[in-house]
Design an enzyme around this catalytic site. Structure first.
Site, PDB file in Angstrom:
ATOM      1  N   ALA A  61      18.468  27.476  60.831  1.00  0.00           N
ATOM      2  CA  ALA A  61      18.334  28.795  60.204  1.00  0.00           C
ATOM      3  C   ALA A  61      16.894  29.045  59.776  1.00  0.00           C
ATOM      4  O   ALA A  61      16.136  28.112  59.519  1.00  0.00           O
ATOM      5  CB  ALA A  61      19.240  28.869  58.979  1.00  0.00           C
ATOM      6  N   ASP A  64      15.407  32.979  63.189  1.00  0.00           N
ATOM      7  CA  ASP A  64      15.903  34.310  63.554  1.00  0.00           C
ATOM      8  C   ASP A  64      16.739  34.842  62.384  1.00  0.00           C
ATOM      9  O   ASP A  64      17.953  34.959  62.470  1.00  0.00           O
ATOM     10  CB  ASP A  64      16.724  34.222  64.847  1.00  0.00           C
ATOM     11  CG  ASP A  64      17.058  35.600  65.402  1.00  0.00           C
ATOM     12  OD1 ASP A  64      16.572  36.613  64.851  1.00  0.00           O
ATOM     13  OD2 ASP A  64      17.814  35.669  66.393  1.00  0.00           O
ATOM     14  N   GLY A 113      11.585  33.057  50.414  1.00  0.00           N
ATOM     15  CA  GLY A 113      12.465  33.649  49.402  1.00  0.00           C
ATOM     16  C   GLY A 113      13.482  34.620  49.979  1.00  0.00           C
ATOM     17  O   GLY A 113      13.722  35.691  49.418  1.00  0.00           O
ATOM     18  N   ASN A 139      24.211  32.029  58.857  1.00  0.00           N
ATOM     19  CA  ASN A 139      23.864  31.369  57.597  1.00  0.00           C
ATOM     20  C   ASN A 139      23.782  32.440  56.519  1.00  0.00           C
ATOM     21  O   ASN A 139      23.089  33.439  56.672  1.00  0.00           O
ATOM     22  CB  ASN A 139      22.519  30.664  57.800  1.00  0.00           C
ATOM     23  CG  ASN A 139      22.029  29.928  56.572  1.00  0.00           C
ATOM     24  OD1 ASN A 139      21.888  30.519  55.509  1.00  0.00           O
ATOM     25  ND2 ASN A 139      21.720  28.652  56.721  1.00  0.00           N
ATOM     26  N   ASN A 170      24.666  28.555  52.465  1.00  0.00           N
ATOM     27  CA  ASN A 170      23.362  27.995  52.117  1.00  0.00           C
ATOM     28  C   ASN A 170      23.159  28.041  50.604  1.00  0.00           C
ATOM     29  O   ASN A 170      22.898  29.102  50.045  1.00  0.00           O
ATOM     30  CB  ASN A 170      22.257  28.784  52.834  1.00  0.00           C
ATOM     31  CG  ASN A 170      20.874  28.305  52.442  1.00  0.00           C
ATOM     32  OD1 ASN A 170      20.717  27.237  51.848  1.00  0.00           O
ATOM     33  ND2 ASN A 170      19.866  29.099  52.762  1.00  0.00           N
ATOM     34  N   THR A 176      14.791  30.751  45.991  1.00  0.00           N
ATOM     35  CA  THR A 176      15.496  31.764  45.205  1.00  0.00           C
ATOM     36  C   THR A 176      15.865  31.081  43.892  1.00  0.00           C
ATOM     37  O   THR A 176      16.673  30.135  43.904  1.00  0.00           O
ATOM     38  CB  THR A 176      16.761  32.248  45.944  1.00  0.00           C
ATOM     39  OG1 THR A 176      16.369  32.897  47.152  1.00  0.00           O
ATOM     40  CG2 THR A 176      17.575  33.229  45.092  1.00  0.00           C
ATOM     41  N   ASN A 243      18.330  21.032  54.112  1.00  0.00           N
ATOM     42  CA  ASN A 243      17.314  22.084  54.003  1.00  0.00           C
ATOM     43  C   ASN A 243      15.923  21.446  53.787  1.00  0.00           C
ATOM     44  O   ASN A 243      15.767  20.241  53.916  1.00  0.00           O
ATOM     45  CB  ASN A 243      17.703  23.009  52.843  1.00  0.00           C
ATOM     46  CG  ASN A 243      17.375  24.451  53.160  1.00  0.00           C
ATOM     47  OD1 ASN A 243      16.240  24.757  53.525  1.00  0.00           O
ATOM     48  ND2 ASN A 243      18.350  25.332  53.021  1.00  0.00           N
ATOM     49  N   THR A 244      14.972  22.274  53.411  1.00  0.00           N
ATOM     50  CA  THR A 244      13.616  21.781  53.138  1.00  0.00           C
ATOM     51  C   THR A 244      13.598  21.024  51.806  1.00  0.00           C
ATOM     52  O   THR A 244      14.513  21.167  50.987  1.00  0.00           O
ATOM     53  CB  THR A 244      12.638  22.958  53.051  1.00  0.00           C
ATOM     54  OG1 THR A 244      13.103  23.860  52.041  1.00  0.00           O
ATOM     55  CG2 THR A 244      12.554  23.706  54.378  1.00  0.00           C
ATOM     56  N   GLY A 295      12.828  17.384  60.434  1.00  0.00           N
ATOM     57  CA  GLY A 295      11.810  16.565  61.082  1.00  0.00           C
ATOM     58  C   GLY A 295      12.110  16.148  62.504  1.00  0.00           C
ATOM     59  O   GLY A 295      11.444  15.262  63.039  1.00  0.00           O
ATOM     60  N   TYR A 316      13.669  23.305  63.561  1.00  0.00           N
ATOM     61  CA  TYR A 316      12.874  24.512  63.462  1.00  0.00           C
ATOM     62  C   TYR A 316      11.391  24.148  63.563  1.00  0.00           C
ATOM     63  O   TYR A 316      10.694  24.507  64.511  1.00  0.00           O
ATOM     64  CB  TYR A 316      13.182  25.255  62.151  1.00  0.00           C
ATOM     65  CG  TYR A 316      12.410  26.536  61.916  1.00  0.00           C
ATOM     66  CD1 TYR A 316      11.304  26.880  62.690  1.00  0.00           C
ATOM     67  CD2 TYR A 316      12.777  27.423  60.917  1.00  0.00           C
ATOM     68  CE1 TYR A 316      10.594  28.066  62.470  1.00  0.00           C
ATOM     69  CE2 TYR A 316      12.074  28.609  60.690  1.00  0.00           C
ATOM     70  CZ  TYR A 316      10.976  28.914  61.464  1.00  0.00           C
ATOM     71  OH  TYR A 316      10.290  30.067  61.241  1.00  0.00           O
TER      72      TYR A 316
END
Ligand SMILES: Cc1cc2nc3c(=O)[nH]c(=O)nc-3n(C[C@H](O)[C@H](O)[C@H](O)COP(=O)(O)O)c2cc1C
Length: 364
Positions: A61, A64, A113, A139, A170, A176, A243-244, A295, A316
């Site tokens: 995610a 796009d 964000g 997502n 998510n 956020t 996620n990150t 990664g 990604y």
């Protein structure tokens, strides 16, 4: 052709502001020829969440966000594409600059964000796909100013159920404020109850759309215990790990950019995300399949994720540094690994290293 496009476009993309480069990539993807994609070898097929994936390599995610080019991305060889995060109402996200490339680390920091054109725009595009086929997950997230965040997720499930192959809840984006608190036990329990109730409401129209939970790699292990326990209690269909990260590994070379607030992705995230994936795998005990992200930028990193517990993988940031050719490179390496091990499917590799990984010292 893909290789040529990669070689010509990458120097140009690297010279641009990262957000402008991304906008240009989305525009360029509109011109991917509408030819049928080459079929993947049957050994790469994966069945998960009741869906048949032609290969296990997905687009994560955030690329796009507004569902503008999922079919072009599928034609480029991804086994599935996750659009979003979609929020109910349009919102601008944080002020620019908010996307930073850490070139010598092959990482990215973003604090976008949830910039989103909103549900109506994305829904219109997905509905217009008609019967294109291919697995396109949606997502979903809450608006920054929402007074009922769980309600945002539930409404999105009801409206997107007819067009989503699966949903990703998510609760793990760091940009956020307060969103990640939805991963805490009580909030997560309530949220999943409402989301799955919304899925039930939509079931008669749309069938049982799988619901996955996407978590942060920064969860403490006791919070991971809770998250997996609650996901199992609600019988979610799977989890995405993850996620990150808001952590900054000591090994980062781009010291100045590393100070930017936001979520770090790409190569510097690999070890932490793979450890959390293995930790999740041992806790899930086969109750549901996992998608590994964080990664992946080569065949060996994709194989390591599978052995840590991933039934499917997503990437990604690897695209930013390696180009779209990385997808076929991963598929070729997966086939070679199957051949070497005399296996005819990836399933027997899933989680084979998870116990060993969880016994290692914690990645720094
Ligand atoms: C620029 C950018 C935007 C992202 N936006 C989203 C998002 O909207 N929703 C989400 O769930 N994850 C988002 N992600 C996280 C990715 O989906 C993925 O989980 C993470 O980047 C780790 O994978 P990678 O190292 O292959 O990039 C974003 C990542 C990047 C780099």
């Amino acid at each position: 052709m893909i290789d040529l496009f990669d070689r010509l476009s990458r120097p140009l993309m690297r010279a641009l502001d990262p957000e402008d480069a991304h906008a240009l990539a989305i525009k360029a993807l509109r011109y991917v020829p509408v030819s049928r994609r080459a079929a993947d070898p049957s050994e790469l097929a994966v069945r998960a969440f009741g869906l048949n994936f032609p290969n296990p390599v997905g687009l994560a995610a955030g690329f796009d966000k507004n569902a503008q080019v999922p079919d072009a991305l599928l034609r480029l060889g991804f086994g599935f594409v996750e659009v979003g995060t979609v929020t109910p109402l349009p919102q601008a996200g944080n002020p620019r600059p908010r996307l930073f490339r850490l070139d010598s680390d092959e990482g990215v920091i973003n604090r976008l964000g949830f910039n989103s054109e909103g549900a109506t725009a994305a829904l219109g595009r997905l509905a217009a796909r008609g019967n294109e086929g291919g697995i396109v997950g949606v997502n979903i997230g809450a608006n920054r100013d929402s007074v009922d965040r769980a309600g945002d997720y539930a409404r999105l499930v009801e409206s997107f159920a007819p067009v989503a192959s699966y949903f990703t809840v998510n609760v793990s984006s760091p940009n956020t404020p307060g969103l990640r608190d939805l991963q805490q036990a009580k909030a997560l329990d309530d949220l999943l109850a409402r989301v799955l109730d919304a899925r039930e409401q939509a079931r008669r129209r749309s069938g049982p759309v799988p619901v996955l939970l996407k978590i942060a790699p920064d969860l403490a292990l006791n919070d991971l215990d809770d998250a997996v326990g609650i996901a199992r209690k609600h019988r979610v269909d799977g989890m995405i790990v993850g996620n990150t990260t808001i952590a900054r590994p000591g090994s980062l070379r781009e010291r100045d950019k590393a100070k930017e607030a936001g979520g770090l992705s790409g190569r510097p995230l690999f070890k932490l995300a793979t450890r959390m994936l293995a930790e999740t795998f041992v806790r899930a005990e086969g109750a549901f399949p996992l998608i590994g992200a964080g990664g992946i930028d080569s065949g060996p990193t994709a194989i390591a994720k599978i052995k840590a517990g991933a039934t499917l993988v997503q990437l990604y940031t690897g695209l930013v540094f390696r180009g779209i050719g990385v997808v076929s490179e991963i598929k070729t390496d997966l086939l070679a690994a199957l051949k070497r091990g005399h296996r005819n499917s990836l399933a027997s590799m899933v989680g084979s290293d998870a116990a060993d990984i969880t016994a290692e010292s914690w990645p720094s």
